[in-house]
Motif scaffolding. Structure first.
Motif, PDB file in Angstrom:
ATOM      1  N   LEU A  17       0.834  -1.205   0.000  1.00  0.00           N
ATOM      2  CA  LEU A  17       0.000   0.000   0.000  1.00  0.00           C
ATOM      3  C   LEU A  17       0.865   1.249   0.000  1.00  0.00           C
ATOM      4  CD1 LEU A  17      -2.843   1.165   0.142  1.00  0.00           C
ATOM      5  CD2 LEU A  17      -2.706   1.048   2.626  1.00  0.00           C
ATOM      6  N   ALA A  18       1.936   1.221   0.805  1.00  0.00           N
ATOM      7  CA  ALA A  18       2.846   2.376   0.838  1.00  0.00           C
ATOM      8  C   ALA A  18       3.516   2.571  -0.523  1.00  0.00           C
ATOM      9  CB  ALA A  18       3.897   2.182   1.928  1.00  0.00           C
ATOM     10  N   GLU A  19       3.951   1.447  -1.141  1.00  0.00           N
ATOM     11  CA  GLU A  19       4.564   1.546  -2.469  1.00  0.00           C
ATOM     12  C   GLU A  19       3.568   2.056  -3.491  1.00  0.00           C
ATOM     13  OE1 GLU A  19       6.049  -2.321  -3.281  1.00  0.00           O
ATOM     14  OE2 GLU A  19       7.870  -2.078  -2.054  1.00  0.00           O
ATOM     15  N   LEU A  20       2.315   1.588  -3.384  1.00  0.00           N
ATOM     16  CA  LEU A  20       1.278   2.051  -4.307  1.00  0.00           C
ATOM     17  C   LEU A  20       1.036   3.549  -4.125  1.00  0.00           C
ATOM     18  CD1 LEU A  20      -0.812   1.281  -6.452  1.00  0.00           C
ATOM     19  CD2 LEU A  20      -2.419   0.788  -4.613  1.00  0.00           C
ATOM     20  N   LYS A  21       0.963   3.983  -2.851  1.00  0.00           N
ATOM     21  CA  LYS A  21       0.780   5.411  -2.597  1.00  0.00           C
ATOM     22  C   LYS A  21       1.964   6.208  -3.122  1.00  0.00           C
ATOM     23  CE  LYS A  21      -2.177   5.090   1.508  1.00  0.00           C
ATOM     24  NZ  LYS A  21      -2.287   5.381   2.962  1.00  0.00           N
ATOM     25  N   GLN A  22       3.185   5.657  -2.920  1.00  0.00           N
ATOM     26  CA  GLN A  22       4.377   6.330  -3.416  1.00  0.00           C
ATOM     27  C   GLN A  22       4.363   6.423  -4.935  1.00  0.00           C
ATOM     28  OE1 GLN A  22       6.573   7.797  -1.567  1.00  0.00           O
ATOM     29  NE2 GLN A  22       7.948   8.429  -3.190  1.00  0.00           N
ATOM     30  N   GLN A  23       3.943   5.331  -5.596  1.00  0.00           N
ATOM     31  CA  GLN A  23       3.851   5.338  -7.052  1.00  0.00           C
ATOM     32  C   GLN A  23       2.822   6.357  -7.530  1.00  0.00           C
ATOM     33  OE1 GLN A  23       3.047   1.304  -8.183  1.00  0.00           O
ATOM     34  NE2 GLN A  23       5.112   0.578  -7.705  1.00  0.00           N
ATOM     35  N   LYS A  24       1.654   6.390  -6.837  1.00  0.00           N
ATOM     36  CA  LYS A  24       0.635   7.376  -7.193  1.00  0.00           C
ATOM     37  C   LYS A  24       1.148   8.796  -6.987  1.00  0.00           C
ATOM     38  CE  LYS A  24      -3.511   4.579  -6.332  1.00  0.00           C
ATOM     39  NZ  LYS A  24      -4.741   4.438  -5.502  1.00  0.00           N
ATOM     40  N   LEU A  25       1.875   8.990  -5.860  1.00  0.00           N
ATOM     41  CA  LEU A  25       2.422  10.312  -5.577  1.00  0.00           C
ATOM     42  C   LEU A  25       3.450  10.703  -6.627  1.00  0.00           C
ATOM     43  CD1 LEU A  25       2.264  12.551  -3.440  1.00  0.00           C
ATOM     44  CD2 LEU A  25       4.167  11.471  -2.262  1.00  0.00           C
ATOM     45  N   GLN A  26       4.317   9.768  -6.989  1.00  0.00           N
ATOM     46  CA  GLN A  26       5.301  10.046  -8.031  1.00  0.00           C
ATOM     47  C   GLN A  26       4.622  10.323  -9.366  1.00  0.00           C
ATOM     48  OE1 GLN A  26       7.952   6.703  -8.015  1.00  0.00           O
ATOM     49  NE2 GLN A  26       9.030   7.342  -6.165  1.00  0.00           N
ATOM     50  N   ARG A  27       3.554   9.541  -9.666  1.00  0.00           N
ATOM     51  CA  ARG A  27       2.820   9.774 -10.910  1.00  0.00           C
ATOM     52  C   ARG A  27       2.189  11.155 -10.910  1.00  0.00           C
ATOM     53  NH1 ARG A  27      -2.448   6.344 -11.649  1.00  0.00           N
ATOM     54  NH2 ARG A  27      -3.031   7.864 -10.069  1.00  0.00           N
ATOM     55  N   ASN A  28       1.606  11.544  -9.757  1.00  0.00           N
ATOM     56  CA  ASN A  28       0.995  12.869  -9.667  1.00  0.00           C
ATOM     57  C   ASN A  28       2.048  13.961  -9.814  1.00  0.00           C
ATOM     58  OD1 ASN A  28      -1.526  11.723  -9.270  1.00  0.00           O
ATOM     59  ND2 ASN A  28      -1.380  11.778  -7.038  1.00  0.00           N
ATOM     60  N   TYR A  29       3.212  13.745  -9.156  1.00  0.00           N
ATOM     61  CA  TYR A  29       4.298  14.711  -9.298  1.00  0.00           C
ATOM     62  C   TYR A  29       4.734  14.812 -10.762  1.00  0.00           C
ATOM     63  CZ  TYR A  29       4.974  15.127  -4.247  1.00  0.00           C
ATOM     64  OH  TYR A  29       4.807  15.397  -2.919  1.00  0.00           O
ATOM     65  N   PHE A  30       4.829  13.668 -11.408  1.00  0.00           N
ATOM     66  CA  PHE A  30       5.239  13.658 -12.817  1.00  0.00           C
ATOM     67  C   PHE A  30       4.229  14.400 -13.689  1.00  0.00           C
ATOM     68  CE2 PHE A  30       4.897  11.661 -17.014  1.00  0.00           C
ATOM     69  CZ  PHE A  30       6.161  11.928 -17.509  1.00  0.00           C
ATOM     70  N   ILE A  31       2.914  14.129 -13.421  1.00  0.00           N
ATOM     71  CA  ILE A  31       1.873  14.793 -14.210  1.00  0.00           C
ATOM     72  C   ILE A  31       1.920  16.297 -13.994  1.00  0.00           C
ATOM     73  CG2 ILE A  31      -0.630  15.063 -14.465  1.00  0.00           C
ATOM     74  CD1 ILE A  31      -0.907  12.082 -13.833  1.00  0.00           C
ATOM     75  N   VAL A  32       2.064  16.708 -12.712  1.00  0.00           N
ATOM     76  CA  VAL A  32       2.119  18.148 -12.420  1.00  0.00           C
ATOM     77  C   VAL A  32       3.359  18.770 -13.046  1.00  0.00           C
ATOM     78  CG1 VAL A  32       2.375  19.838 -10.568  1.00  0.00           C
ATOM     79  CG2 VAL A  32       0.764  17.969 -10.301  1.00  0.00           C
ATOM     80  N   GLY A  33       4.505  18.091 -12.876  1.00  0.00           N
ATOM     81  CA  GLY A  33       5.743  18.608 -13.460  1.00  0.00           C
ATOM     82  C   GLY A  33       5.676  18.680 -14.978  1.00  0.00           C
ATOM     83  N   PHE A  34       5.126  17.625 -15.591  1.00  0.00           N
ATOM     84  CA  PHE A  34       5.005  17.615 -17.048  1.00  0.00           C
ATOM     85  C   PHE A  34       4.066  18.714 -17.525  1.00  0.00           C
ATOM     86  CE2 PHE A  34       3.081  16.017 -21.002  1.00  0.00           C
ATOM     87  CZ  PHE A  34       4.230  15.820 -21.758  1.00  0.00           C
ATOM     88  N   SER A  35       2.952  18.912 -16.769  1.00  0.00           N
ATOM     89  CA  SER A  35       2.003  19.965 -17.136  1.00  0.00           C
ATOM     90  C   SER A  35       2.661  21.339 -17.037  1.00  0.00           C
ATOM     91  CB  SER A  35       0.767  19.903 -16.232  1.00  0.00           C
ATOM     92  OG  SER A  35       0.119  18.655 -16.350  1.00  0.00           O
ATOM     93  N   LEU A  36       3.411  21.551 -15.933  1.00  0.00           N
ATOM     94  CA  LEU A  36       4.109  22.838 -15.781  1.00  0.00           C
ATOM     95  C   LEU A  36       5.140  23.040 -16.883  1.00  0.00           C
ATOM     96  CD1 LEU A  36       4.651  22.907 -11.895  1.00  0.00           C
ATOM     97  CD2 LEU A  36       3.034  24.271 -13.236  1.00  0.00           C
ATOM     98  N   MET A  37       5.835  21.949 -17.238  1.00  0.00           N
ATOM     99  CA  MET A  37       6.825  22.054 -18.305  1.00  0.00           C
ATOM    100  C   MET A  37       6.156  22.396 -19.631  1.00  0.00           C
ATOM    101  SD  MET A  37       9.609  19.214 -19.574  1.00  0.00           S
ATOM    102  CE  MET A  37       8.329  18.202 -20.307  1.00  0.00           C
ATOM    103  N   MET A  38       4.991  21.757 -19.898  1.00  0.00           N
ATOM    104  CA  MET A  38       4.275  22.050 -21.139  1.00  0.00           C
ATOM    105  C   MET A  38       3.782  23.489 -21.157  1.00  0.00           C
ATOM    106  SD  MET A  38       4.569  19.408 -22.963  1.00  0.00           S
ATOM    107  CE  MET A  38       3.427  19.874 -24.284  1.00  0.00           C
ATOM    108  N   LEU A  39       3.305  23.986 -19.985  1.00  0.00           N
ATOM    109  CA  LEU A  39       2.893  25.384 -19.911  1.00  0.00           C
ATOM    110  C   LEU A  39       4.078  26.311 -20.162  1.00  0.00           C
ATOM    111  CD1 LEU A  39       0.476  25.372 -16.828  1.00  0.00           C
ATOM    112  CD2 LEU A  39      -0.134  25.805 -19.215  1.00  0.00           C
ATOM    113  N   LEU A  40       5.224  25.961 -19.571  1.00  0.00           N
ATOM    114  CA  LEU A  40       6.419  26.766 -19.786  1.00  0.00           C
ATOM    115  C   LEU A  40       6.823  26.763 -21.257  1.00  0.00           C
ATOM    116  CD1 LEU A  40       8.732  28.406 -18.535  1.00  0.00           C
ATOM    117  CD2 LEU A  40       9.962  26.274 -18.181  1.00  0.00           C
ATOM    118  N   VAL A  41       6.780  25.582 -21.879  1.00  0.00           N
ATOM    119  CA  VAL A  41       7.091  25.489 -23.312  1.00  0.00           C
ATOM    120  C   VAL A  41       6.102  26.299 -24.132  1.00  0.00           C
ATOM    121  CG1 VAL A  41       7.196  23.896 -25.275  1.00  0.00           C
ATOM    122  CG2 VAL A  41       8.242  23.259 -23.112  1.00  0.00           C
ATOM    123  N   PHE A  42       4.813  26.242 -23.743  1.00  0.00           N
ATOM    124  CA  PHE A  42       3.779  26.997 -24.455  1.00  0.00           C
ATOM    125  C   PHE A  42       4.061  28.491 -24.380  1.00  0.00           C
ATOM    126  CE2 PHE A  42      -0.180  29.426 -23.980  1.00  0.00           C
ATOM    127  CZ  PHE A  42      -0.701  29.266 -25.260  1.00  0.00           C
TER     128      PHE A  42
END
Length: 206
Positions: free
Chosen positions: A112-137
Protein backbone atom coordinates in the motif's frame (compact mmCIF):
# COMPACT_ATOMS: atom_id res chain seq x y z
CA UNK A 1 -14.68 -61.33 30.77
CA UNK A 2 -15.69 -58.05 32.40
CA UNK A 3 -19.33 -58.49 31.38
CA UNK A 4 -19.36 -62.14 32.60
CA UNK A 5 -17.90 -61.09 35.94
CA UNK A 6 -20.49 -58.35 36.47
CA UNK A 7 -23.54 -60.34 35.38
CA UNK A 8 -22.80 -63.80 36.79
CA UNK A 9 -19.78 -64.23 38.99
CA UNK A 10 -20.01 -61.21 41.31
CA UNK A 11 -23.79 -61.31 41.76
CA UNK A 12 -23.90 -64.96 42.85
CA UNK A 13 -20.37 -65.32 44.26
CA UNK A 14 -20.01 -68.43 42.10
CA UNK A 15 -16.46 -69.80 42.34
CA UNK A 16 -16.52 -71.42 38.91
CA UNK A 17 -17.94 -68.25 37.36
CA UNK A 18 -15.29 -66.16 39.12
CA UNK A 19 -12.56 -68.45 37.82
CA UNK A 20 -13.97 -68.27 34.32
CA UNK A 21 -14.20 -64.47 34.56
CA UNK A 22 -10.59 -64.45 35.79
CA UNK A 23 -9.48 -66.50 32.79
CA UNK A 24 -11.31 -64.23 30.33
CA UNK A 25 -9.95 -61.10 31.96
CA UNK A 26 -6.35 -62.38 31.91
CA UNK A 27 -6.64 -63.18 28.21
CA UNK A 28 -8.21 -59.79 27.62
CA UNK A 29 -5.39 -58.08 29.49
CA UNK A 30 -2.82 -59.93 27.39
CA UNK A 31 -4.52 -58.71 24.19
CA UNK A 32 -5.01 -55.16 25.51
CA UNK A 33 -1.36 -54.93 26.60
CA UNK A 34 -0.13 -56.26 23.24
CA UNK A 35 -2.00 -53.60 21.29
CA UNK A 36 -1.46 -50.83 23.85
CA UNK A 37 -5.18 -50.36 24.52
CA UNK A 38 -4.81 -48.50 27.81
CA UNK A 39 -8.53 -47.85 28.35
CA UNK A 40 -9.25 -51.60 28.20
CA UNK A 41 -6.26 -52.37 30.42
CA UNK A 42 -7.52 -49.97 33.06
CA UNK A 43 -11.03 -51.45 32.97
CA UNK A 44 -9.82 -55.06 33.00
CA UNK A 45 -7.40 -54.45 35.90
CA UNK A 46 -10.19 -52.89 37.93
CA UNK A 47 -12.59 -55.74 37.22
CA UNK A 48 -9.93 -58.37 37.87
CA UNK A 49 -9.19 -56.73 41.23
CA UNK A 50 -12.88 -56.99 42.11
CA UNK A 51 -12.94 -60.62 40.93
CA UNK A 52 -9.91 -61.51 43.10
CA UNK A 53 -11.55 -59.72 46.00
CA UNK A 54 -14.67 -61.87 45.46
CA UNK A 55 -12.48 -64.95 45.35
CA UNK A 56 -10.85 -63.96 48.64
CA UNK A 57 -7.43 -63.42 47.00
CA UNK A 58 -6.89 -60.05 48.58
CA UNK A 59 -3.18 -59.83 47.76
CA UNK A 60 -3.88 -60.32 44.06
CA UNK A 61 -6.84 -57.96 44.34
CA UNK A 62 -4.50 -55.31 45.79
CA UNK A 63 -1.87 -55.90 43.12
CA UNK A 64 -4.35 -55.55 40.26
CA UNK A 65 -5.96 -52.57 41.97
CA UNK A 66 -2.53 -50.93 42.00
CA UNK A 67 -2.16 -51.83 38.33
CA UNK A 68 -5.58 -50.28 37.75
CA UNK A 69 -4.44 -47.10 39.52
CA UNK A 70 -1.21 -47.12 37.52
CA UNK A 71 -3.11 -47.61 34.25
CA UNK A 72 -5.57 -44.90 35.23
CA UNK A 73 -2.75 -42.51 36.09
CA UNK A 74 -0.88 -43.42 32.92
CA UNK A 75 -4.01 -42.88 30.89
CA UNK A 76 -4.67 -39.63 32.73
CA UNK A 77 -1.07 -38.54 32.10
CA UNK A 78 -1.32 -39.63 28.50
CA UNK A 79 -4.54 -37.68 28.10
CA UNK A 80 -2.95 -34.71 29.78
CA UNK A 81 0.07 -35.12 27.55
CA UNK A 82 -2.20 -35.28 24.51
CA UNK A 83 -4.07 -32.24 25.71
CA UNK A 84 -0.79 -30.48 26.39
CA UNK A 85 0.52 -31.45 22.97
CA UNK A 86 -2.75 -30.42 21.37
CA UNK A 87 -2.68 -27.16 23.31
CA UNK A 88 0.94 -26.60 22.31
CA UNK A 89 0.21 -27.48 18.71
CA UNK A 90 -2.83 -25.22 18.76
CA UNK A 91 -0.70 -22.47 20.29
CA UNK A 92 2.04 -23.02 17.72
CA UNK A 93 -0.54 -23.08 14.95
CA UNK A 94 -2.18 -19.89 16.22
CA UNK A 95 1.24 -18.33 16.69
CA UNK A 96 2.29 -19.30 13.19
CA UNK A 97 -1.02 -18.11 11.76
CA UNK A 98 -0.65 -14.85 13.69
CA UNK A 99 2.91 -14.45 12.43
CA UNK A 100 1.77 -15.17 8.88
CA UNK A 101 -1.06 -12.70 9.33
CA UNK A 102 1.39 -10.09 10.63
CA UNK A 103 3.78 -10.81 7.76
CA UNK A 104 0.90 -10.53 5.28
CA UNK A 105 -0.31 -7.34 6.92
CA UNK A 106 3.25 -5.99 6.77
CA UNK A 107 3.46 -6.96 3.10
CA UNK A 108 0.07 -5.37 2.47
CA UNK A 109 1.18 -2.22 4.30
CA UNK A 110 4.40 -2.13 2.26
CA UNK A 111 2.46 -2.73 -0.96
CA UNK A 112 0.00 0.00 0.00
CA UNK A 113 2.85 2.38 0.84
CA UNK A 114 4.56 1.55 -2.47
CA UNK A 115 1.28 2.05 -4.31
CA UNK A 116 0.78 5.41 -2.60
CA UNK A 117 4.38 6.33 -3.42
CA UNK A 118 3.85 5.34 -7.05
CA UNK A 119 0.63 7.38 -7.19
CA UNK A 120 2.42 10.31 -5.58
CA UNK A 121 5.30 10.05 -8.03
CA UNK A 122 2.82 9.77 -10.91
CA UNK A 123 1.00 12.87 -9.67
CA UNK A 124 4.30 14.71 -9.30
CA UNK A 125 5.24 13.66 -12.82
CA UNK A 126 1.87 14.79 -14.21
CA UNK A 127 2.12 18.15 -12.42
CA UNK A 128 5.74 18.61 -13.46
CA UNK A 129 5.00 17.61 -17.05
CA UNK A 130 2.00 19.96 -17.14
CA UNK A 131 4.11 22.84 -15.78
CA UNK A 132 6.83 22.05 -18.30
CA UNK A 133 4.27 22.05 -21.14
CA UNK A 134 2.89 25.38 -19.91
CA UNK A 135 6.42 26.77 -19.79
CA UNK A 136 7.09 25.49 -23.31
CA UNK A 137 3.78 27.00 -24.46
CA UNK A 138 4.64 30.41 -23.00
CA UNK A 139 8.17 30.24 -24.42
CA UNK A 140 6.86 29.34 -27.87
CA UNK A 141 4.19 32.02 -27.69
CA UNK A 142 6.78 34.60 -26.59
CA UNK A 143 9.11 33.44 -29.36
CA UNK A 144 6.34 33.70 -31.94
CA UNK A 145 5.34 37.12 -30.64
CA UNK A 146 8.96 38.25 -30.75
CA UNK A 147 9.35 36.77 -34.23
CA UNK A 148 6.15 38.51 -35.33
CA UNK A 149 7.39 41.79 -33.85
CA UNK A 150 10.75 41.32 -35.59
CA UNK A 151 8.96 40.61 -38.86
CA UNK A 152 6.84 43.75 -38.43
CA UNK A 153 9.95 45.77 -37.58
CA UNK A 154 11.74 44.34 -40.59
CA UNK A 155 8.74 45.20 -42.79
CA UNK A 156 8.68 48.74 -41.35
CA UNK A 157 12.42 49.10 -41.91
CA UNK A 158 11.97 47.84 -45.45
CA UNK A 159 9.14 50.36 -46.03
CA UNK A 160 11.31 53.12 -44.56
CA UNK A 161 14.20 52.11 -46.80
CA UNK A 162 11.85 52.07 -49.80
CA UNK A 163 10.42 55.46 -48.86
CA UNK A 164 13.91 56.80 -48.24
CA UNK A 165 14.99 55.52 -51.63
CA UNK A 166 11.94 57.12 -53.25
CA UNK A 167 12.59 60.43 -51.47
CA UNK A 168 16.23 60.35 -52.44
CA UNK A 169 15.21 59.59 -56.01
CA UNK A 170 12.72 62.47 -56.01
CA UNK A 171 15.29 64.82 -54.47
CA UNK A 172 17.77 63.79 -57.11
CA UNK A 173 15.21 64.41 -59.82
CA UNK A 174 14.39 67.81 -58.31
CA UNK A 175 18.06 68.76 -58.07
CA UNK A 176 18.65 67.57 -61.59
CA UNK A 177 15.71 69.67 -62.73
CA UNK A 178 17.02 72.71 -60.87
CA UNK A 179 20.47 72.27 -62.39
CA UNK A 180 18.96 71.81 -65.80
CA UNK A 181 16.85 74.95 -65.33
CA UNK A 182 19.91 76.91 -64.24
CA UNK A 183 21.81 75.77 -67.27
CA UNK A 184 18.93 76.86 -69.49
CA UNK A 185 18.68 80.14 -67.60
CA UNK A 186 22.39 80.66 -67.87
CA UNK A 187 22.30 80.01 -71.57
CA UNK A 188 19.36 82.40 -72.18
CA UNK A 189 20.25 85.23 -69.82
CA UNK A 190 23.44 87.39 -70.23
CA UNK A 191 26.08 86.87 -67.67
CA UNK A 192 26.64 89.35 -64.84
CA UNK A 193 29.97 90.39 -66.29
CA UNK A 194 28.34 91.24 -69.59
CA UNK A 195 25.65 93.25 -67.85
CA UNK A 196 28.27 95.06 -65.79
CA UNK A 197 30.27 95.97 -68.87
CA UNK A 198 27.15 97.14 -70.61
CA UNK A 199 26.22 99.37 -67.65
CA UNK A 200 29.67 100.90 -67.60
CA UNK A 201 29.48 101.69 -71.30
CA UNK A 202 26.10 103.22 -70.88
CA UNK A 203 27.34 105.49 -68.09
CA UNK A 204 30.24 106.66 -70.25
CA UNK A 205 27.91 107.59 -73.02
CA UNK A 206 25.72 109.57 -70.67
Amino acid sequence: GSLYAKTHALQHKNGNALALAEDYLKKSLTIADSIGYMDATREFESTLSVVYSGMGKHQLALEHYKKYISARDSLFNEENTKKTVQTQMSFEFDKKRTEEKLVQERKDAISLAELKQQKLQRNYFIVGFSLMMLLVFFILRGYKQKQRANNLLAEKNTMIEIQKTLVEGKNKDIMDSIRYARRIQSSLLPSEKYIDKSMKRLKKLL
